[in-house]
Write an enzyme that holds these catalytic residues in place. Structure first.
Site, PDB file in Angstrom:
ATOM      1  N   GLU A  67     -13.353   8.588  51.344  1.00  0.00           N
ATOM      2  CA  GLU A  67     -14.523   8.023  50.677  1.00  0.00           C
ATOM      3  C   GLU A  67     -15.630   9.067  50.506  1.00  0.00           C
ATOM      4  O   GLU A  67     -16.266   9.135  49.453  1.00  0.00           O
ATOM      5  CB  GLU A  67     -15.065   6.826  51.475  1.00  0.00           C
ATOM      6  N   CYS A 109     -15.537   3.306  57.119  1.00  0.00           N
ATOM      7  CA  CYS A 109     -16.290   3.348  58.378  1.00  0.00           C
ATOM      8  C   CYS A 109     -17.788   3.265  58.073  1.00  0.00           C
ATOM      9  O   CYS A 109     -18.201   3.342  56.910  1.00  0.00           O
ATOM     10  CB  CYS A 109     -15.950   4.633  59.129  1.00  0.00           C
ATOM     11  N   HIS A 139     -13.522  12.292  55.122  1.00  0.00           N
ATOM     12  CA  HIS A 139     -12.831  11.031  54.844  1.00  0.00           C
ATOM     13  C   HIS A 139     -12.639  10.916  53.329  1.00  0.00           C
ATOM     14  O   HIS A 139     -13.407  11.500  52.550  1.00  0.00           O
ATOM     15  CB  HIS A 139     -13.663   9.847  55.334  1.00  0.00           C
ATOM     16  N   CYS A 164     -19.027   6.158  55.823  1.00  0.00           N
ATOM     17  CA  CYS A 164     -18.610   6.081  54.422  1.00  0.00           C
ATOM     18  C   CYS A 164     -19.292   4.928  53.695  1.00  0.00           C
ATOM     19  O   CYS A 164     -19.701   5.067  52.537  1.00  0.00           O
ATOM     20  CB  CYS A 164     -17.093   5.944  54.347  1.00  0.00           C
TER      21      CYS A 164
END
Length: 158
Positions: A65, A92, A63, A95
């Site tokens: 992040e 999420c 991801h 993250c």
């Protein structure tokens, strides 16, 4: 990317930083399959920038992040004290938890979990605020900053 020293005193949330994240998401979404980008800032310096590379890297944890936290940690060490994570989409639980483990100062995000689309699903619907509330340190949270601009990213399809 070289570190960018910003020429103004930074307050959070910061429009210029989110604009930069949005631009990066537009530029890179086809490479990673999702139009999500993230930036880490410390004081008046951009430490790192990244985008989602799940499809490109064949890595479900890639991801934006996570990618940006990994990059910043290589530069600053495991503790990203006084750093802010800017991301175009609500992080999420994985993250958000990574930001807490890194001991960051705060998170600024654009589009929220409720803005999800078929191409940008939220697979675990635990809000970033809920994770932060139950974590230590408790990060500052600036939700849905520039939400409308970030929501436009969710309509892009690779």
């Amino acid at each position: 990317m070289q570190n960018l020293i910003l020429s103004f005193y930074m307050h959070h949330p910061n429009k210029d930083i989110m604009d930069r994240a949005i631009k990066l998401a537009y530029e890179k979404f086809k490479e990673g399959g999702h139009a999500v980008a993230a930036i880490i800032v410390k004081n008046n310096e951009i430490i790192s920038e990244a985008f989602t590379t799940v499809r490109r890297d064949i890595d479900p944890t890639a991801h934006a992040e996570i990618n940006v936290i990994r990059s910043a940690a290589k530069k600053l060490g495991n503790k990203l004290l006084d750093c802010y994570l800017y991301t175009t989409y609500e992080p999420c639980p994985m993250c958000t938890s990574a930001a807490i483990w890194a001991k960051m100062k705060g998170i600024v995000y654009g589009a929220g979990m409720n803005d999800q689309t078929e191409s940008h699903p939220q697979r675990i619907t635990i809000a970033a605020s809920e994770i932060i509330k139950n974590g230590t340190p408790e990060l500052e949270l600036y939700p849905e900053f520039m939400r409308d601009e970030c929501k436009k990213l969710l309509a892009l399809k690779a």
